[in-house]
Design a protein around this motif. Sequence first.
Motif, short mmCIF file in Angstrom:
data_model
loop_
_atom_site.label_atom_id
_atom_site.label_comp_id
_atom_site.label_asym_id
_atom_site.label_seq_id
_atom_site.Cartn_x
_atom_site.Cartn_y
_atom_site.Cartn_z
N GLU A 141 -31.85 12.84 -41.49
CA GLU A 141 -32.70 11.83 -42.17
C GLU A 141 -33.40 11.21 -41.03
N LEU A 142 -33.12 11.19 -39.68
CA LEU A 142 -33.55 10.68 -38.60
C LEU A 142 -33.88 11.78 -37.60
N HIS A 143 -35.50 11.78 -37.08
CA HIS A 143 -35.54 13.21 -36.54
C HIS A 143 -35.79 12.80 -35.01
N ARG A 144 -36.26 11.40 -34.76
CA ARG A 144 -36.21 11.22 -33.20
C ARG A 144 -35.95 9.69 -33.11
N LEU A 145 -35.38 9.44 -32.00
CA LEU A 145 -35.00 7.99 -31.70
C LEU A 145 -35.12 7.99 -30.32
N ASP A 146 -35.85 6.96 -29.84
CA ASP A 146 -36.22 6.40 -28.64
C ASP A 146 -35.76 4.81 -28.34
N LEU A 147 -35.16 4.66 -27.33
CA LEU A 147 -34.53 3.28 -27.32
C LEU A 147 -34.99 2.60 -25.83
N ALA A 148 -35.20 1.32 -25.93
CA ALA A 148 -35.62 0.58 -24.91
C ALA A 148 -34.67 -0.79 -24.86
N PHE A 149 -33.87 -0.93 -23.78
CA PHE A 149 -32.84 -1.85 -23.31
C PHE A 149 -33.60 -2.55 -22.27
N SER A 150 -34.02 -3.93 -22.37
CA SER A 150 -34.95 -4.51 -21.46
C SER A 150 -33.94 -5.03 -20.37
N ARG A 151 -32.75 -5.33 -20.49
CA ARG A 151 -31.90 -6.03 -19.37
C ARG A 151 -30.69 -5.18 -18.83
N ASP A 152 -30.77 -3.98 -19.25
CA ASP A 152 -29.59 -2.99 -18.72
C ASP A 152 -30.11 -2.24 -17.35
N GLN A 153 -31.21 -2.72 -16.88
CA GLN A 153 -31.49 -2.04 -15.59
C GLN A 153 -32.48 -3.32 -14.78
N PRO A 154 -32.96 -3.03 -13.52
CA PRO A 154 -33.42 -3.74 -12.88
C PRO A 154 -34.87 -4.19 -13.41
N GLU A 155 -35.60 -3.07 -13.80
CA GLU A 155 -36.73 -3.28 -14.18
C GLU A 155 -36.66 -3.38 -15.74
N LYS A 156 -37.48 -4.34 -16.46
CA LYS A 156 -37.54 -4.51 -17.90
C LYS A 156 -38.24 -3.35 -18.57
N ILE A 157 -37.56 -3.04 -19.24
CA ILE A 157 -38.03 -1.75 -20.37
C ILE A 157 -38.09 -2.20 -21.83
N TYR A 158 -39.62 -2.08 -22.48
CA TYR A 158 -39.73 -2.47 -23.69
C TYR A 158 -40.17 -1.39 -24.45
N VAL A 159 -40.25 -1.65 -25.94
CA VAL A 159 -40.69 -0.41 -26.64
C VAL A 159 -42.16 -0.13 -26.42
N GLN A 160 -42.92 -0.89 -25.94
CA GLN A 160 -44.39 -0.37 -25.79
C GLN A 160 -44.43 0.48 -24.44
N ASP A 161 -43.51 0.33 -23.62
CA ASP A 161 -43.40 1.23 -22.31
C ASP A 161 -42.61 2.61 -22.93
N ARG A 162 -41.88 2.62 -23.64
CA ARG A 162 -41.38 3.94 -24.37
C ARG A 162 -42.59 4.66 -24.76
N LEU A 163 -43.60 3.80 -25.57
CA LEU A 163 -44.64 4.47 -26.34
C LEU A 163 -45.54 5.27 -25.20
N ARG A 164 -45.62 4.55 -24.18
CA ARG A 164 -46.64 4.96 -23.10
C ARG A 164 -45.86 6.14 -22.45
N GLU A 165 -44.79 6.12 -22.19
CA GLU A 165 -44.00 7.18 -21.71
C GLU A 165 -44.18 8.36 -22.70
N ARG A 166 -44.12 8.00 -23.93
CA ARG A 166 -44.12 9.32 -24.92
C ARG A 166 -45.57 9.56 -25.42
N GLY A 167 -46.57 9.18 -24.73
CA GLY A 167 -47.86 8.93 -25.34
C GLY A 167 -48.61 10.27 -25.56
N ARG A 168 -48.34 11.31 -25.06
CA ARG A 168 -48.92 12.88 -25.78
C ARG A 168 -48.41 12.97 -27.02
N ASP A 169 -46.97 12.76 -27.04
CA ASP A 169 -46.23 13.09 -28.36
C ASP A 169 -46.85 11.94 -29.52
N VAL A 170 -47.02 10.77 -29.12
CA VAL A 170 -47.39 9.97 -30.17
C VAL A 170 -49.02 10.01 -30.76
#
Length: 617
Positions: free
Chosen positions: A529-558
């Motif tokens: 039912e779901l084909h792809r799932l990308d996660l961004a947990f901002s406080r689980d590592q020293p650098e904050k990661i947000y959904v917009q960062d995941r978008l940029r990382e997956r920019g070619r696919d987007v």
Amino acid sequence: MTAASPTLAPSPLPDERKALLARVVEGLDGASLWWLSGYAAGLAQAHAAPHLALLQGLPQPSAPAQAGQRLTVVYGSQTGNAKRTAEKLAHDAEAAGLAVRLLRADAYPQRELASERLLYIVISTQGEGDPPDDAIGLVEYIAGKRAPKLPELKYAVLGLGDSSYADFCGIGRRLDARLAELGGQRLLPAGEADLDIETVAAPWREQALGHARELLKSAAAPLATVTPLRPAAAAPAWSHDKPFAAELLLNQRISGRDFKGSRFQQYGPASKDVRHIELSLEGSGLHYEPGDALGVRHRNPASLVDAVLQTLQLDGDTAVSEAGDTLPLREWLAARRELTKLSRPFLANHAAQSRADELNALLAPDRNAELAALLNSHQLIDVLRRWPAGWDAQALVAALRPLTPRLYSIACSRKRVGEEVHLTVDVLGYQAFGHPHTGAASGFLAALEEGASAPVYIEVNERFRVPADASRDIIMVGPGTGVAPFRSFVQERAETGASGRNWLLFGAQHFNRDFLYQTEWQDALRSGELHRLDLAFSRDQPEKIYVQDRLRERGRDVYDWLQSGAHFYVCGAIAMGKDVHAALTDIVSQHGGVDADGAAEYLASLQREGRYARDVY
């Protein structure tokens, strides 16, 4: 006895034209589709009558009125208030025998502005001075260099806003000034309606209708018998003004560690309090689609009401009469007046009552940023404690704004849950100024017990829909409780057998305690039912990661998904929506080989096509 349904005749269109037509109408609301039907009928007047009507059994529409003989009402609406207000105006004009067309701002043909003669705009201001999403294109066009001179236009603007924001009705004011700058003749001053909309909107509509009657009186008589451009809609049994008492079926915490073993299992120490709430709509006749919201008419917390009464040393049993109703003061404060959201008019009134120079100075035009900070950080009780003043019961009720319902994105598909509606509610709670604070509506819902009821209604959001073409892929960006509508999207697409792929980007602070509906998403991945799932947990590592960062990382696919016809959706906070938009702009620029202007136009075209939709708040 009911009339037979119209028979759809065989289409004379070739297959490629059918596909193009499907893309044109995708995402349009009812008003836009009825306007389109009239526009097409007007074009058809120049051709010989076909041998076969497209809809057999329906009367053929009359030719649309010329621009100089009609009123055009355009609305830009984020939560439905501007739409309802515009519909009332259009209905009254039509009932008066005037030719009128009602259009959502993103369905208004911008090329027609130059020939428009009578235009009324009803538009809300979102957040700190932004236009509603459906009006971004029109506002930018009117404000930009391509806007035509309008020496023959007569117009009026009604702005809707929230005076808890410093730039109250800013979009309405700027549109009003710009239309005058382009040469338009203002028929009446721009209206500025606060959350108690009708106190300003009703007299404004009356004046606007009077001007329309006068200007169109020569055309009114023959048009009085014309078939209405829009079908008369039956009034719903339950509405914004008459909510349905929905019984609570489930109130389940889905964040933190206190709910192991539930079907929304999560782990980790308690932090945010997010609830999954299920309400019964059995017997209501209420219907909704994925993307719609549930309006909740809540009560203010009893503890907050008590604090206001104690601080002002007022008796909650004092009878107060206002607008034809007589109630005890306590009931006014509990169920009829805003206590958690401040407004500029109340602050001005309180500054005079308290003789507080500091507060009065914040109301100066050059202190808007500081005023905005105060409005965002203080509730009514904080102001009463910080700047003491004497209020009597009658004056207090008159000065406070009416309590407005809160809207929550619906988190389920009716096709899966039947006569239920599900919500994902972040229960607001924090310490400020030495006292605990809570969200009024979220606290109300969180406190409900099984068998209790909540007054609710459906707020339709036609801008936020799954693609009509079930083969289209979708990309959904929903951090935190912004994931709610995408739970409904995925359920709906599964229940209808949609063949398009579903890609979800979810973000929160911590994986262990904030991954909302974790087991459901994992099950959806396994089941397809779901084909792809990308996660961004901002406080689980020293650098904050947000959904917009995941978008940029997956920019070619987007970008590849968008180029292949995918729809892109965003739901959540306004600031997040702006960050995601900036990330999308960078993605299109980088992978599409265009500059910033080209990327902006690409995204604007997606919005016009209904392939880029946002539900931000």
